[in-house]
Design a protein around this motif. Structure first.
Motif, short mmCIF file in Angstrom:
data_model
loop_
_atom_site.label_atom_id
_atom_site.label_comp_id
_atom_site.label_asym_id
_atom_site.label_seq_id
_atom_site.Cartn_x
_atom_site.Cartn_y
_atom_site.Cartn_z
N ALA A 40 0.83 -1.21 0.00
CA ALA A 40 0.00 0.00 0.00
C ALA A 40 0.87 1.25 0.00
O ALA A 40 0.53 2.24 -0.67
CB ALA A 40 -0.93 0.00 1.22
N ILE A 41 1.98 1.22 0.72
CA ILE A 41 2.88 2.38 0.72
C ILE A 41 3.47 2.61 -0.67
O ILE A 41 3.50 3.74 -1.16
CB ILE A 41 3.98 2.20 1.78
CG1 ILE A 41 3.38 2.34 3.18
CG2 ILE A 41 5.10 3.22 1.59
CD1 ILE A 41 4.33 2.01 4.29
N PHE A 42 3.91 1.53 -1.30
CA PHE A 42 4.47 1.68 -2.65
C PHE A 42 3.40 2.09 -3.67
O PHE A 42 3.67 2.88 -4.58
CB PHE A 42 5.17 0.40 -3.11
CG PHE A 42 6.54 0.26 -2.52
CD1 PHE A 42 7.53 1.20 -2.76
CD2 PHE A 42 6.86 -0.82 -1.72
CE1 PHE A 42 8.79 1.08 -2.23
CE2 PHE A 42 8.12 -0.96 -1.17
CZ PHE A 42 9.09 0.00 -1.42
N ALA A 43 2.17 1.58 -3.51
CA ALA A 43 1.08 2.00 -4.40
C ALA A 43 0.77 3.47 -4.18
O ALA A 43 0.46 4.20 -5.12
CB ALA A 43 -0.15 1.14 -4.15
N GLY A 44 0.87 3.93 -2.93
CA GLY A 44 0.65 5.34 -2.64
C GLY A 44 1.70 6.24 -3.28
O GLY A 44 1.40 7.37 -3.66
N LEU A 45 2.91 5.74 -3.38
CA LEU A 45 3.95 6.52 -4.07
C LEU A 45 3.63 6.68 -5.55
O LEU A 45 3.93 7.72 -6.15
CB LEU A 45 5.31 5.83 -3.92
CG LEU A 45 5.98 5.89 -2.55
CD1 LEU A 45 7.21 5.00 -2.52
CD2 LEU A 45 6.36 7.32 -2.22
N LYS A 46 3.08 5.66 -6.13
CA LYS A 46 2.84 5.67 -7.57
C LYS A 46 1.50 6.29 -7.96
O LYS A 46 1.42 7.02 -8.94
CB LYS A 46 2.91 4.21 -8.06
CG LYS A 46 2.87 4.05 -9.53
CD LYS A 46 4.19 4.39 -10.15
CE LYS A 46 4.16 4.05 -11.62
NZ LYS A 46 5.28 4.59 -12.32
N PHE A 47 0.42 5.99 -7.19
CA PHE A 47 -0.91 6.37 -7.62
C PHE A 47 -1.55 7.48 -6.78
O PHE A 47 -1.91 8.52 -7.29
CB PHE A 47 -1.84 5.14 -7.62
CG PHE A 47 -1.33 4.04 -8.51
CD1 PHE A 47 -1.27 4.20 -9.87
CD2 PHE A 47 -0.91 2.84 -7.96
CE1 PHE A 47 -0.81 3.19 -10.69
CE2 PHE A 47 -0.44 1.82 -8.77
CZ PHE A 47 -0.39 1.99 -10.14
N TRP A 48 -1.76 7.22 -5.49
CA TRP A 48 -2.52 8.13 -4.66
C TRP A 48 -1.83 8.24 -3.32
O TRP A 48 -1.73 7.27 -2.57
CB TRP A 48 -3.95 7.60 -4.51
CG TRP A 48 -4.91 8.52 -3.85
CD1 TRP A 48 -5.09 9.84 -4.11
CD2 TRP A 48 -5.84 8.19 -2.83
NE1 TRP A 48 -6.08 10.35 -3.32
CE2 TRP A 48 -6.55 9.34 -2.52
CE3 TRP A 48 -6.14 7.02 -2.16
CZ2 TRP A 48 -7.55 9.38 -1.56
CZ3 TRP A 48 -7.12 7.05 -1.20
CH2 TRP A 48 -7.83 8.22 -0.91
N ILE A 49 -1.35 9.43 -2.96
CA ILE A 49 -0.50 9.62 -1.79
C ILE A 49 -1.19 9.26 -0.48
O ILE A 49 -0.56 8.81 0.46
CB ILE A 49 0.05 11.05 -1.75
CG1 ILE A 49 1.14 11.15 -0.70
CG2 ILE A 49 -1.02 12.06 -1.42
CD1 ILE A 49 2.40 11.74 -1.16
N TRP A 50 -2.52 9.44 -0.41
CA TRP A 50 -3.24 9.15 0.83
C TRP A 50 -3.36 7.66 1.11
O TRP A 50 -3.79 7.27 2.19
CB TRP A 50 -4.62 9.80 0.79
CG TRP A 50 -4.51 11.30 0.80
CD1 TRP A 50 -4.72 12.13 -0.25
CD2 TRP A 50 -4.11 12.12 1.89
NE1 TRP A 50 -4.49 13.42 0.11
CE2 TRP A 50 -4.11 13.45 1.44
CE3 TRP A 50 -3.75 11.87 3.20
CZ2 TRP A 50 -3.77 14.51 2.25
CZ3 TRP A 50 -3.41 12.94 4.02
CH2 TRP A 50 -3.42 14.24 3.54
N LEU A 51 -2.95 6.84 0.20
CA LEU A 51 -2.94 5.40 0.41
C LEU A 51 -1.79 4.99 1.35
O LEU A 51 -1.81 3.89 1.91
CB LEU A 51 -2.80 4.68 -0.94
CG LEU A 51 -3.09 3.20 -1.01
CD1 LEU A 51 -4.51 2.91 -0.51
CD2 LEU A 51 -2.96 2.71 -2.43
N GLN A 52 -0.85 5.88 1.54
CA GLN A 52 0.29 5.56 2.41
C GLN A 52 -0.10 5.54 3.89
O GLN A 52 0.50 4.80 4.67
CB GLN A 52 1.42 6.56 2.20
CG GLN A 52 2.07 6.42 0.85
CD GLN A 52 3.16 7.44 0.63
OE1 GLN A 52 3.23 8.44 1.33
NE2 GLN A 52 4.01 7.16 -0.34
#
Length: 92
Positions: free
Chosen positions: A33-45
């Motif tokens: 989820a942290i890596f997905a937040g880096l790529k797609f949506w920052i609030w996912l971190q």
């Protein structure tokens, strides 16, 4: 007191192993989820960091139970060896 706590914590190694696997899975999902937040949506971190913490707690609890089980088995073997050396072994 410590010995009783070890026996209680390590009394169910299968549950401890399951807790460890669940914690590890949650931890890995948090990293993803942290890596997905880096790529797609920052609030996912933010949920990713919370999942990291939750996974770490579950995995640590499971690992501590596994360790307590192994350590209590070792203590039992030492006590049996001491009893045998002293001649107090009822199994003889």
């Amino acid at each position: 007191m410590l010995k009783n706590w070890l026996y209680k914590m390590g009394s169910d190694p299968h549950k401890s192993w399951a807790d460890f696997k669940i914690g590890l899975t949650i931890f890995i999902a948090g990293v993803m989820a942290i890596f997905a937040g880096l790529k797609f949506w920052i609030w996912l971190q933010i949920p990713g960091v919370l999942m990291l913490a939750l996974g770490l707690i579950f995995a640590a609890k499971g690992y501590l139970g596994i360790f307590a089980n192994r350590f209590s088995q070792t203590l039992n073997r030492f006590e049996q060896a001491n009893d045998k050396a002293k001649g107090n072994n009822p199994k003889d």
